[in-house]
Design a protein around this motif. Structure first.
Motif, PDB file in Angstrom:
ATOM      1  N   UNK A 275      13.248  -7.999 -43.070  1.00  0.00           N
ATOM      2  CA  UNK A 275      14.475  -8.512 -42.463  1.00  0.00           C
ATOM      3  C   UNK A 275      15.600  -8.553 -43.485  1.00  0.00           C
ATOM      4  N   UNK A 276      15.305  -9.031 -44.687  1.00  0.00           N
ATOM      5  CA  UNK A 276      16.326  -9.118 -45.734  1.00  0.00           C
ATOM      6  C   UNK A 276      16.770  -7.729 -46.160  1.00  0.00           C
ATOM      7  N   UNK A 277      15.813  -6.833 -46.364  1.00  0.00           N
ATOM      8  CA  UNK A 277      16.136  -5.462 -46.780  1.00  0.00           C
ATOM      9  C   UNK A 277      16.973  -4.760 -45.718  1.00  0.00           C
ATOM     10  N   UNK A 278      16.605  -4.951 -44.449  1.00  0.00           N
ATOM     11  CA  UNK A 278      17.356  -4.317 -43.360  1.00  0.00           C
ATOM     12  C   UNK A 278      18.780  -4.842 -43.301  1.00  0.00           C
ATOM     13  N   UNK A 279      18.934  -6.160 -43.466  1.00  0.00           N
ATOM     14  CA  UNK A 279      20.272  -6.756 -43.414  1.00  0.00           C
ATOM     15  C   UNK A 279      21.158  -6.238 -44.541  1.00  0.00           C
ATOM     16  N   UNK A 280      20.573  -6.040 -45.723  1.00  0.00           N
ATOM     17  CA  UNK A 280      21.358  -5.656 -46.895  1.00  0.00           C
ATOM     18  C   UNK A 280      21.476  -4.147 -47.079  1.00  0.00           C
ATOM     19  N   UNK A 281      20.784  -3.366 -46.255  1.00  0.00           N
ATOM     20  CA  UNK A 281      20.803  -1.910 -46.421  1.00  0.00           C
ATOM     21  C   UNK A 281      22.158  -1.340 -46.021  1.00  0.00           C
ATOM     22  N   UNK A 282      22.471  -0.109 -46.463  1.00  0.00           N
ATOM     23  CA  UNK A 282      23.764   0.501 -46.111  1.00  0.00           C
ATOM     24  C   UNK A 282      24.000   0.591 -44.606  1.00  0.00           C
ATOM     25  N   UNK A 283      22.927   0.724 -43.830  1.00  0.00           N
ATOM     26  CA  UNK A 283      23.073   0.801 -42.371  1.00  0.00           C
ATOM     27  C   UNK A 283      22.977  -0.565 -41.697  1.00  0.00           C
ATOM     28  N   UNK A 284      22.686  -1.588 -42.480  1.00  0.00           N
ATOM     29  CA  UNK A 284      22.577  -2.929 -41.915  1.00  0.00           C
ATOM     30  C   UNK A 284      23.935  -3.578 -41.750  1.00  0.00           C
ATOM     31  N   UNK A 285      23.938  -4.721 -41.137  1.00  0.00           N
ATOM     32  CA  UNK A 285      25.201  -5.405 -40.875  1.00  0.00           C
ATOM     33  C   UNK A 285      25.579  -6.430 -41.910  1.00  0.00           C
TER      34      UNK A 285
ATOM     35  N   UNK B 102       7.488 -17.230 -42.254  1.00  0.00           N
ATOM     36  CA  UNK B 102       7.174 -15.945 -41.647  1.00  0.00           C
ATOM     37  C   UNK B 102       6.318 -15.124 -42.624  1.00  0.00           C
ATOM     38  N   UNK B 103       5.517 -14.176 -42.117  1.00  0.00           N
ATOM     39  CA  UNK B 103       4.785 -13.288 -43.014  1.00  0.00           C
ATOM     40  C   UNK B 103       5.724 -12.638 -44.028  1.00  0.00           C
TER      41      UNK B 103
ATOM     42  N   UNK C  48       6.480 -13.417 -32.974  1.00  0.00           N
ATOM     43  CA  UNK C  48       5.059 -13.338 -32.665  1.00  0.00           C
ATOM     44  C   UNK C  48       4.398 -12.083 -33.213  1.00  0.00           C
ATOM     45  N   UNK C  49       5.142 -11.317 -33.978  1.00  0.00           N
ATOM     46  CA  UNK C  49       4.624 -10.037 -34.468  1.00  0.00           C
ATOM     47  C   UNK C  49       3.603 -10.271 -35.578  1.00  0.00           C
ATOM     48  N   UNK C  50       2.430  -9.726 -35.380  1.00  0.00           N
ATOM     49  CA  UNK C  50       1.382  -9.819 -36.399  1.00  0.00           C
ATOM     50  C   UNK C  50       0.989  -8.445 -36.930  1.00  0.00           C
TER      51      UNK C  50
END
Length: 358
Positions: free
Chosen positions: A109-119, A101-102, A72-74
């Motif tokens: 979301x994709x960048x966070x998942x693929x980042x060195x600190x992501x899972x 999604x926007x 629901x984040x806008x």
């Protein structure tokens, strides 16, 4: 993320975070929550109570993991997206996206998942509030193709989880299991899904609202029956499908917009405590305000304890609270809406996890 047995869909609110974190590690290790940020009227991420985030962080110990979704984040300002990236990486919460999604949130979301600190994993939440539409499979396929194009090899950059969300499943959706199977038949072949979960909520709201005060009733656990229908359908992917629900509370509660008077004591005239059995939700409705409130709530607790399917001390602190409330013992009092939700969810989580382990 190890394979969870149970995926509860929970609001990112203190009562839910504290209840899940309070499960014993021996049970919590089998559940991976899908934390969902409910809609707020303004600046949602900056209004999430720190106590809820602390409990979510505490609950991450001894669990298979957790997802965090913000459907629901806008507000996509820099401050909000920076905070969300932090939760999806430093907070070790698997990011979730969905078709349509926007773009900025999807890319984050994709960048966070693929980042060195992501899972290195990403949840894809596919909504199925009614009948299955093949265009939804095309949307998911397009999303996955875009992910693959982001790498030089054409492979997916992260592991992906399929979260098929049917939302509310009550008597008016008798073919929900069939629709879920149609969706899974189309979606499962699209990717090497790391986890597959079917999510639905069968705890009623309108039926409970219409009950008279001091009534005791039940409603079928359509979500539990739906999952068994999928598992028994002789599909090759059947054993991989994990059970997910909205806890003991109605799925629509998660979509409610929180207003200022929700937090200022403007309580409802009635309340309820829910109890989960193998096939039903039992619920006791009581007077939550005014004269006779204490007697009404204690009588509701006694009705639950007297139910033939009541499990007793196996439920841990939720049973202890119900017992003390029913007997007027100790110092627990009769609680409030937060406590009734916690008791309802705690016994539900305990029962579901133990049932799935059998």
């Amino acid at each position: 993320m190890p394979e969870p047995l149970y995926v509860p869909v929970l609001p990112l609110k203190p009562h839910a975070a504290r209840t899940f974190a309070g499960l014993p590690p021996a049970e919590r290790r089998y559940a991976a929550p899908l934390w969902t940020l409910p809609p707020h009227e303004q600046r949602p991420l900056q209004r999430v109570p720190e106590s809820a985030l602390r409990d979510v962080a505490r609950s991450r110990r001894f669990t298979p993991g957790a997802w965090l979704d913000v459907p629901y984040l806008e507000d996509c300002t820099e401050a909000v997206t920076s905070r969300l990236h932090e939760l999806w990486t430093v907070g070790s919460l698997t990011p979730v996206t969905a078709p349509n999604r926007p773009l900025r949130l999807h890319d984050l979301a994709v960048t966070s998942a693929a980042s060195p600190c992501g899972g290195e994993r990403l949840g894809i939440r596919v909504a199925l509030p009614g009948r299955w539409d093949e265009t939804r499979a095309q949307e998911v396929a397009t999303l996955l193709a875009a992910l693959a194009r982001s790498t030089a090899t054409g492979d997916l950059p992260v592991a992906v989880d399929l979260l098929l969300d049917l939302d509310t499943v009550l008597d008016d959706r008798p073919d929900a299991g069939k629709q879920a199977l149609l969706a899974l038949d189309a979606l499962v072949p699209l990717a090497p899904w790391r986890h597959i979960a079917v999510l639905s909520g069968a705890s009623p709201k309108q039926a409970l609202r219409e009950l008279p005060l001091d009534a005791y009733d039940y409603a079928p656990r359509h979500d539990w029956a739906l999952w068994h229908e999928i598992r028994d359908a002789a599909r090759e992917y059947g054993p991989r499908v994990r059970f997910g629900d909205y806890g003991a509370l109605p799925a629509e509660d998660l979509r409610l917009v929180e207003k200022e008077n929700d937090r200022s004591g403007g309580a409802s005239e009635w309340g309820a405590i829910r109890y989960t059995t193998e096939t039903d939700f039992r619920f006791a409705k009581f007077r939550a305000r005014g004269e006779g409130r204490h007697d009404s709530i204690r009588a509701a607790a006694r009705r639950l304890l007297a139910d033939a399917d009541y499990r007793g001390r196996e439920d841990g602190w939720s049973d202890e609270w119900l017992t003390d409330c029913a007997l007027g013992a100790g110092s627990v009092g009769v609680g409030n809406a937060t406590k009734w939700n916690q008791v309802s969810n705690h016994q539900h989580f305990t029962h579901v996890i133990r049932a799935l382990r059998r």
